[in-house]
Design an enzyme around this catalytic site. Structure first.
Site, PDB file in Angstrom:
ATOM      1  N   LYS B  79     -19.459  81.288  98.770  1.00 12.45           N
ATOM      2  CA  LYS B  79     -20.211  80.219  98.095  1.00 12.45           C
ATOM      3  C   LYS B  79     -21.548  80.027  98.813  1.00 12.45           C
ATOM      4  CE  LYS B  79     -19.808  75.413  96.441  1.00 12.45           C
ATOM      5  NZ  LYS B  79     -18.972  74.188  96.386  1.00 12.45           N
ATOM      6  N   SER B 162     -18.137  72.145  91.718  1.00 14.05           N
ATOM      7  CA  SER B 162     -19.368  72.868  91.993  1.00 14.05           C
ATOM      8  C   SER B 162     -19.169  74.338  92.342  1.00 14.05           C
ATOM      9  CB  SER B 162     -20.111  72.196  93.153  1.00 14.05           C
ATOM     10  OG  SER B 162     -19.372  72.317  94.357  1.00 14.05           O
ATOM     11  N   SER B 186     -14.411  70.051  93.863  1.00 13.75           N
ATOM     12  CA  SER B 186     -15.263  71.219  93.635  1.00 13.75           C
ATOM     13  C   SER B 186     -14.594  72.570  93.836  1.00 13.75           C
ATOM     14  CB  SER B 186     -16.511  71.151  94.521  1.00 13.75           C
ATOM     15  OG  SER B 186     -17.457  70.288  93.953  1.00 13.75           O
TER      16      SER B 186
END
EC number: 6.3.5.7
Lengths: 485, 496
Positions: B79, B162, B186
């Site tokens: 990420k 997210s 997320s």
């Protein structure tokens, strides 16, 4: 020692509280491992944490915590075994995180006291509200380029102790005494070097005025970052007068932040309350509450050195010094250490007199501190030894002292080289006495006529002929014996 | 031998150990897949050279008999919130333009030390603020799943957020596994939307050092994988005490894989009654009921529990998280790194830089947070939120006195279409209604794929555990996974 301002509408007194930032002596910063040396090349002592790189996290430096506890103990203050770090939010180019990690409603040290030693020899207590740990900001350099500001982050994140007094002071002199005493305490503790000229101790001065007799606290103005004791006193004098003039003129003092202009000796508005920052304090979620045991406090307490107040008591009670002399000698740790080296195994009062009356005058003339004294404590001690064992008289000792200043030689060498050794040989003194009596027929008549003061003339003659080296006690005794018979 | 990019960590580990293929071959397959799947926009930065170099290093280790464990040679997506040394790190934001960290986050360093191969930096909502991966400066991510019927049939769907890029990459075969971070859901919500496993560990289990901060008291890194077993393996490589993070727990890392005994018999599973909300999608309710039935069949004892402060969780979260974010994002000021838009004064430069560098959602949260901390509002908002947070945490403590794990839905719906809910921030925030309470309490929570919507989209169930009891969460999750027996790869193909 009251400090009263005569205003048009009456008498006013000044109310002063001080916030002092003391840079903690430590090898590393409060929340990072970067070094803290003064005067390094710009941006050479900056860690990723100090530069607030993304994802960087603060980790508390235990040494700084110990120093804060030690200082708290030195201020006879309450140590809070649980305290909380909070973020104080504001934007500035030399504040990389966009917030300062500080302590708000839960500081590491709570209420304490400090005893002021005033010029008239009296003492007075001032309350300490709190001491908290916080990060210093970096430096903005506005003078390196015509259009740009440069940033030096070396100081960013260095540990500061903010020490906040109660509004207990009533004159510039008391404020000065407070600063000097606080500096003395942190220097004794070795928790801050106290060098205001280098910025390692800085002072914010809070001043308000009120009519004499009133107990209200009126609106105060805060003068930021004053960097000497003298400037702090000047800023207070100026502020007090300014505020009295405002009230006299029917106006109101506004709460604001001001700056001291040391060139002109005035304070100037920096930002008013309307433009005051809303710092939006909240507990720093990157840090757990700071918790330590009572054992740690006890351990640090056991390492506390003798502090100025205790040392002063000892000088009065053990050495028999006057409170004033004791206060002067303990004010700076270096002075106290010097004095104790001179007094070691000798008459402490005599040592105190020599240090205060003779040495201080020289240091003050030369504008140097005791650590740069031209005469070492060892040599001054030896000089006192020569007086005590009657090798030289006190009067000759003063000449030797001057010679020591000029040559840097040891007192023994000077006495030897200049042949200043006191004459204690009765025969030699008697000869000089006889010569003086023979030469002073008129004076002998006066003495016989009852003018005993004329004896001094004879002493002077004997000293002259012996270059001052005759033992004064012996000279006096012989003169009296001979003139009275 | 199955297609290499259909393997999971556990099966690839075995294949690598048996020498059926090399890490370099495996990595090459993923590099090809990433290039072919760029339309998904799952990656912000692809790092094929880094990946191949690390894969070859892995192969060299293995050849010498020095293979380092289950993650050695496994190609993963990182990420783009984790700072990676020498590799652009953006947090999905314009304001970090050109930022190449000279350091490696602890979690990514741990994975690298375990031999994992980084394929690239996966897309995300800007500063991890979002539930649909539509706030990224680098554009939205497409969910590899497509609805097979209904109004959204054929439309591009969001992957959730997210960690949307990570979820889409794993579901779409562009990574064998991925790292995520979870502040209010997320990891778990995009895992549910994309039909993969997403585990948010206990707060403090994984170091936050080097992870771009959103809300420090909530942020937690975790694995996003194809299976529960993979999540156990990968978490083991990510976790561990880190002296550089004061909130990192000084606890040893258990062998999570070994804790997955497959036996959940006798465990008590709590069903929080407050999660049965008015207007709840009947499909979600049905899935939840199914999950309860599966666990009952597996020998669990089902018990209703009460988490009475649940209804305040979302409001509490949307004070605490933005408050912390408003301070955490103050460092992006144009002075030292990233974007700088000049101005006539320092204040102008700040306003120009932050105005241009932050997207709308990030600006909204900075404003909310700044307001909540302002003088005069602090007690009413921030302090009150902290008090409620404590109550929410106590709710869980009380519940866990009588249950071993809690089962809830992960998200209130399946993946929605790109563009939906975009104009209404509050509707978007409701995506996290089931995940936020766990985050506020700092507890471990995992989303496990458990079924499909009537339109053919994956749906997840959430298992919540006691503090630092990821083992039970994984064990219960594995039981659900086994009972569901979903054939996820069959419908994963976005091409269908």
């Amino acid at each position: 020692m009251s400090y009263i301002l005569k205003g048009e509408t009456g008498d006013w007194e000044v109310v002063i509280g001080l916030e002092v930032h003391c840079q903690v002596i430590s090898n590393a910063k409060l929340f990072s491992g970067a070094a803290t040396d003064f005067g390094a090349e710009p941006n050479t002592q900056v860690s990723l944490v100090d530069a607030a790189m993304p994802g960087m996290l603060p980790v508390i430096n235990e040494q700084c915590v110990r120093q804060a506890i030690k200082t708290g103990l030195g201020l006879k203050a309450k140590i809070n075994t649980k305290s909380v770090f909070a973020r104080k939010n504001y934007f500035y180019a030399d504040l990389p995180q966009g917030y300062q990690i500080s302590q708000a409603d839960q500081p590491i040290v709570g209420p304490g006291t400090i005893i002021l030693d005033l010029a008239d020899g009296t003492s007075r207590e001032v309350g300490i509200e709190r001491l908290h740990l916080e990060q210093d900001a970096g430096k903005s350099l506005h003078d390196q380029d015509p259009t740009r500001t440069f940033i030096d982050l070396n100081r960013t994140g260095v540990a500061l102790m903010e020490i906040v007094s109660d509004p207990d002071m009533r004159s510039p002199e008391e404020a000065g005494a407070y600063l000097r005493k606080l500096r003395s305490i942190v220097r004794y503790l070795e928790t801050c070097d106290g060098n205001m000229d280098q910025g390692s101790m800085r002072c914010d001065v809070n001043v308000s005025v009120r009519p004499v007799g009133s107990t209200e606290l009126r609106t105060r103005a805060e003068t930021k970052n004053v960097n000497s004791v003298r400037f702090a006193m000047q800023a207070i004098e100026y502020e007090a007068a300014r505020q009295v003039a405002i009230y006299d003129g029917g106006g109101e003092v506004v709460q604001e932040t001001r700056l001291f202009d040391s060139q002109k000796g005035v304070t100037r508005s920096m930002r008013s309350k309307e433009h005051a920052h809303d710092y939006r304090y909240f507990p720093d979620p990157d840090l757990l509450p700071l918790v330590f045991s009572d054992d740690l406090v006890a351990e640090i307490k056991a390492t506390l050195p003798e502090l100025p107040d205790e040392r002063k008591d000892r000088y009065i009670n053990v050495f028999g010094l006057s409170p004033y002399d004791a206060g002067v000698l303990v004010a700076e740790k270096d002075t106290a250490m010097y004095f104790e080296a001179v007094a070691e195994g000798r008459d402490a009062k005599m040592a105190a007199n020599w240090v205060i009356n003779n040495l201080f005058a020289v240091l003050s003339d030369r504008g140097v501190g005791i650590s740069d004294s031209p005469i070492s404590a060892v040599d001054l001690g030896k000089l006192l030894g020569l007086i005590v064992d009657e090798t030289i008289s006190t009067k000759i000792a003063k000449d030797v002292f001057e010679a020591m200043l000029e040559t840097g030689d040891s007192p023994e060498k000077i006495v030897e080289d200049k042949g200043l050794k006191q004459i204690t040989d009765t025969g030699a003194i008697e000869a000089a006495v006889d010569a003086a009596i023979a030469a002073g027929t008129a004076q002998v008549a006066q003495y016989k006529g009852g003018n005993e003061k004329i004896l001094g003339w004879f002493v002077g003659q004997v000293m002259k002929s012996t270059q001052g080296k005759a033992n004064p006690g012996q000279v006096n005794k012989l003169l009296k014996d001979k003139l009275d018979n | 031998m199955s297609k290499l990019n259909e393997l999971n960590i556990a099966s690839a580990r075995d294949g690598l150990a048996r020498g059926e293929f090399s890490a370099a071959e495996l990595t090459e397959v993923y590099i090809q897949a990433i290039q072919a799947g760029r339309d998904m926009n799952a990656y912000i930065t692809e790092t094929p050279d880094v990946a191949l170099e690390r894969a070859r290093e892995s192969d060299a280790r293995r050849a010498k008999g020095d293979a380092m464990g289950a993650m050695d040679g496994i190609p993963i997506a990182m990420k783009d919130l984790f700072c990676t040394e020498g590799v652009l790190t953006t947090a999905g934001s314009h304001i970090l333009d050109g930022f190449v960290p000279p350091y490696e986050s602890t979690v990514s360093a741990n994975l690298r030390s375990a031999g994992a191969v980084m394929l690239g930096k996966s897309n995300l909502d800007e500063f991890a603020m979002g539930s649909a991966n539509i706030t990224s400066y680098y554009g939205p991510v497409k969910n590899p799943w497509k609805a097979t019927s209904g109004p959204n049939q054929g439309k591009d769907l969001v992957p959730g957020g997210s960690s949307g890029g990570s979820a889409a990459a794993v579901a779409g075969g562009l990574a064998m596994a991925a790292t995520g971070t979870d502040t209010g859901g997320s990891i778990r919500q995009p895992a549910s939307f994309c039909g993969i496993v997403g585990l948010k560990p206990t707060y403090g289990r994984c170091s936050r050092w080097g992870v771009v901060a959103f809300a420090s008291s909530l942020d937690q890194a975790g694995p996003m994988t194809k299976t529960v077993q993979d999540a156990a393996i990968m978490l083991g490589a990510m976790a561990g005490h880190d002296p550089k993070d004061s909130t990192s727990a000084p606890l040893p890392v258990p062998d999570f894989e070994a804790l997955m005994t497959g036996d959940v018999k006798g465990l008590t599973i709590g069903i929080p009654k407050e999660y049965k909300m008015d207007g709840m999608d009947p499909e979600i309710q049905a899935l939840w009921d199914q999950g309860i039935a599966w666990l009952k069949d597996a020998g669990c004892i089902i018990k209703e529990v009460s988490l009475p402060h649940t209804k305040y969780a979302l409001a509490t979260y949307y004070i605490v998280a933005p408050a912390e974010a408003s301070a955490n994002l103050a460092r992006y000021d144009g002075v030292r790194y990233g974007l700088r838009v000049p101005g006539d004064s320092l204040d102008d430069m700040y306003m120009n830089t932050r105005g241009a560098g932050f997207g709308e959602e990030v600006q909204r949260r900075i404003l909310i947070g700044t307001y909540a901390l302002s003088s005069g509002y602090y007690d009413a908002y921030y302090i009150k939120a902290q008090k409620v947070r404590t109550l929410i945490s106590n709710d869980f403590k009380t519940a866990f006195e009588s249950v071993d794990a809690i089962l809830t839905p992960t998200a209130p719906s399946a993946a929605f279409a790109l563009g939906e809910k975009q104009e209404d921030p509050v509707a978007m925030y409701l995506n996290d209604v089931f995940t936020v309470p766990t985050s506020l309490a700092g507890l471990p929570g995992m989303s496990v794929p458990a079924g499909f919507s009537s339109t053919g989209l994956p749906l997840g169930l959430q298992v919540i555990g006691r503090s630092f009891d990821e083992g039970t969460v994984l064990n219960v999750g594995a039981a659900l996974e086994k009972a569901a027996g979903l054939n996820l790869k069959a419908v994963t193909g976005a091409s269908s």
